[in-house]
Design a protein around this motif. Structure first.
Motif, mmCIF file in Angstrom:
data_model
loop_
_atom_site.group_PDB
_atom_site.id
_atom_site.type_symbol
_atom_site.label_atom_id
_atom_site.label_comp_id
_atom_site.label_asym_id
_atom_site.label_seq_id
_atom_site.Cartn_x
_atom_site.Cartn_y
_atom_site.Cartn_z
ATOM 1 N N ILE A 14 -0.367 -5.123 -27.779
ATOM 2 C CA ILE A 14 1.084 -4.538 -27.552
ATOM 3 C C ILE A 14 1.135 -4.382 -25.877
ATOM 4 C CG2 ILE A 14 2.380 -2.477 -27.437
ATOM 5 C CD1 ILE A 14 2.497 -4.119 -30.117
ATOM 6 N N ARG A 15 -0.078 -4.012 -25.475
ATOM 7 C CA ARG A 15 -0.009 -3.694 -24.048
ATOM 8 C C ARG A 15 0.118 -5.194 -22.957
ATOM 9 N NH1 ARG A 15 0.194 1.283 -22.491
ATOM 10 N NH2 ARG A 15 -0.354 2.694 -23.992
ATOM 11 N N PRO A 18 4.462 -6.829 -22.612
ATOM 12 C CA PRO A 18 5.328 -6.866 -21.205
ATOM 13 C C PRO A 18 4.866 -7.600 -20.218
ATOM 14 C CG PRO A 18 4.526 -4.791 -21.760
ATOM 15 C CD PRO A 18 3.813 -5.696 -22.895
ATOM 16 N N LYS A 19 3.527 -7.880 -20.085
ATOM 17 C CA LYS A 19 3.341 -9.124 -19.143
ATOM 18 C C LYS A 19 3.622 -10.482 -19.548
ATOM 19 C CE LYS A 19 -1.125 -10.406 -16.770
ATOM 20 N NZ LYS A 19 -2.373 -9.828 -16.415
ATOM 21 N N HIS A 21 6.128 -10.905 -21.437
ATOM 22 C CA HIS A 21 7.881 -11.056 -21.239
ATOM 23 C C HIS A 21 8.317 -11.313 -19.761
ATOM 24 C CE1 HIS A 21 11.891 -9.215 -21.020
ATOM 25 N NE2 HIS A 21 11.801 -9.587 -22.368
ATOM 26 N N ARG A 22 7.607 -10.415 -18.789
ATOM 27 C CA ARG A 22 7.782 -10.463 -17.563
ATOM 28 C C ARG A 22 7.855 -12.148 -17.096
ATOM 29 N NH1 ARG A 22 3.793 -8.855 -14.579
ATOM 30 N NH2 ARG A 22 3.307 -7.174 -15.809
ATOM 31 N N ASP A 43 -1.793 -19.159 -15.454
ATOM 32 C CA ASP A 43 -0.987 -18.295 -14.689
ATOM 33 C C ASP A 43 -1.323 -16.927 -14.598
ATOM 34 O OD1 ASP A 43 0.246 -20.625 -13.513
ATOM 35 O OD2 ASP A 43 1.901 -20.501 -15.101
ATOM 36 N N CYS A 45 -4.090 -15.432 -15.989
ATOM 37 C CA CYS A 45 -5.599 -15.077 -16.071
ATOM 38 C C CYS A 45 -5.885 -14.452 -17.417
ATOM 39 C CB CYS A 45 -5.852 -14.133 -14.893
ATOM 40 S SG CYS A 45 -5.527 -14.877 -13.245
ATOM 41 N N ILE A 80 10.126 -7.691 -30.520
ATOM 42 C CA ILE A 80 8.886 -6.870 -30.957
ATOM 43 C C ILE A 80 8.809 -5.718 -30.276
ATOM 44 C CG2 ILE A 80 6.591 -7.097 -30.967
ATOM 45 C CD1 ILE A 80 6.953 -10.129 -31.122
ATOM 46 N N LEU A 81 9.173 -5.423 -28.869
ATOM 47 C CA LEU A 81 9.070 -4.277 -28.228
ATOM 48 C C LEU A 81 10.244 -3.397 -28.437
ATOM 49 C CD1 LEU A 81 7.720 -5.927 -24.706
ATOM 50 C CD2 LEU A 81 6.512 -4.447 -26.400
ATOM 51 N N SER B 2 -6.937 -14.201 -10.242
ATOM 52 C CA SER B 2 -7.975 -13.532 -10.930
ATOM 53 C C SER B 2 -8.917 -12.783 -10.063
ATOM 54 C CB SER B 2 -8.517 -14.756 -11.799
ATOM 55 O OG SER B 2 -9.640 -14.045 -12.424
ATOM 56 N N GLU B 4 -11.760 -12.497 -11.276
ATOM 57 C CA GLU B 4 -12.989 -12.683 -11.940
ATOM 58 C C GLU B 4 -13.949 -14.027 -10.904
ATOM 59 O OE1 GLU B 4 -12.927 -14.771 -15.931
ATOM 60 O OE2 GLU B 4 -10.716 -14.255 -15.579
ATOM 61 N N ASP B 199 6.219 -2.111 -17.221
ATOM 62 C CA ASP B 199 5.394 -2.432 -18.399
ATOM 63 C C ASP B 199 4.967 -1.106 -19.314
ATOM 64 O OD1 ASP B 199 5.053 -4.889 -17.203
ATOM 65 O OD2 ASP B 199 3.133 -4.895 -17.017
ATOM 66 N N TYR B 202 8.026 -0.572 -21.505
ATOM 67 C CA TYR B 202 8.283 -1.287 -22.707
ATOM 68 C C TYR B 202 7.214 -0.766 -23.818
ATOM 69 C CZ TYR B 202 10.994 -4.572 -19.726
ATOM 70 O OH TYR B 202 11.837 -5.062 -18.761
ATOM 71 N N VAL B 203 6.033 -0.578 -23.321
ATOM 72 C CA VAL B 203 5.308 -0.118 -24.487
ATOM 73 C C VAL B 203 5.777 1.183 -25.084
ATOM 74 C CG1 VAL B 203 2.828 0.874 -24.974
ATOM 75 C CG2 VAL B 203 3.065 -1.277 -23.362
ATOM 76 N N CYS B 205 8.692 1.778 -25.474
ATOM 77 C CA CYS B 205 9.931 1.468 -26.479
ATOM 78 C C CYS B 205 9.193 1.109 -27.869
ATOM 79 C CB CYS B 205 10.821 0.275 -25.891
ATOM 80 S SG CYS B 205 11.798 1.029 -24.522
ATOM 81 N N TYR B 206 8.247 0.131 -27.726
ATOM 82 C CA TYR B 206 7.228 -0.212 -28.764
ATOM 83 C C TYR B 206 7.218 1.026 -29.818
ATOM 84 C CZ TYR B 206 4.170 -2.310 -32.115
ATOM 85 O OH TYR B 206 3.730 -2.553 -33.191
#
Lengths: 211, 211
Positions: A14-15, A18-19, A21-22, A43, A45, A80-81, B2, B4, B199, B202-203, B205-206
């Protein structure tokens, strides 16, 4: 505290939504029609197989050899959200953080409507920020009886947080987005998100020392 | 983009470390000496084997049948994140968000020292918030030459973001924490964290629709 209790989808998935979606919103604005999990992976990562697994949690929207349809996937994630509808918001605490949130352009126009802000400071009561009035906190009960309020944003000093959270719960608000530097615990029937600004700052410290 | 690239540790792991750090800090304040991965799993809504895998990335700090020593694990995570030293911070943009960040209690006293804020608004220049002076943006070059500045926080309107990011890069600042609603891309030698407040919303809202 977990979001997975009733939905069967893990909080980690779920977390990430949003990423996605953005990212898909940006692609759509750039006129892109489709995207592969490999490009998303690069894009964003994130591991490509993880992205496919995440999206499969909801039934999968991709087509082998084609990738994902950008608009359809974005709309599916919105559904979903549950961000495909309007939410009425009030802000409690109209100090600097509260007023910044009254102005914040990212959720205004995205289905989130800030109805009013509340404060106890006489210097603020009756003033307006970004078209939104700051009302006396003593009026909040009447206001919530007269309006359908979905989300309460807490931006008070830390001393007031728990009383405000209790008040919002009593007033039947469905969700609390808490910016105050004290965590609010989830309570019966009220969803809670505590914002931890520091987390990003710590990741930044890691990055600057590992560039 | 990234984190990493040079460290070999995945971004997902790094992004969970502040959460562990926050949790361990709370446990330490409550006087807890040790904690098991099972308890961490329950409290943090993360898979216990994932927690063990995360902490093993850095050599592992646990002992079978004992769990983790709270203070040692917290200190180890501070070291990994490089938050075990002081950083000098400036804030560019002293509107509501900037002033909220000048006051934000969570990083002040945590090794982050806000040296000054900068703005172009004459009504703000020369005023002080939380002991921190707001200076004319035209003074930033001289200021950065005279002070060792590590982190620049951007809290400007979106029109100014990219120019400010270029300026901070030119001035040799090592990291940008961007609160403006336009992403800054990572540039040579400068670490960037873009804050996406939405973000969490949105979480939320879920959550409120899946309670």
């Amino acid at each position: 505290m977990s979001v997975e209790s009733n939905s069967g989808i893990s909080e980690a998935v779920i977390r990430r939504l949003p990423k996605y979606h953005r990212y898909l919103t940006d692609l759509e604005l750039m006129g892109e029609k489709k995207v592969s999990s490999a490009k998303m992976s690069e894009d964003l990562c994130l591991n490509a197989s993880q992205i496919r697994r995440d999206l499969n949690c909801f039934g999968g929207f991709g087509q082998q050899g084609y990738g994902y349809n950008v608009s359809k996937l974005k709309d599916a994630i919105s559904k979903i959200l549950h961000i495909d509808r309007q939410y009425n918001v009030i802000i409690i605490g109209a100090g600097n953080m509260g007023r910044a949130l009254m102005r914040y352009p990212y959720y205004k126009g995205m289905g989130f409507k800030v109805l009013a802000a509340f404060d106890s400071n006489p210097a603020l009561i009756g003033t307006t920020t970004s078209g939104c009035e700051i009302l006396d906190i003593s009026k909040i009960e009447k206001f919530c009886a007269e309006h359908e309020v979905d989300i309460g944003i807490i931006a008070t000093p830390k001393e007031a947080v728990l009383d405000v959270a209790d008040l919002l719960t009593k007033l039947g608000i469905h969700a609390i987005w808490n910016f105050a530097p004290v965590d609010v615990y989830e309570r019966d029937g009220v969803a809670v998100e505590n914002v931890h600004l520091n987390d990003g700052l710590y990741v930044l410290c890691y990055k600057m020392n590992n560039l």
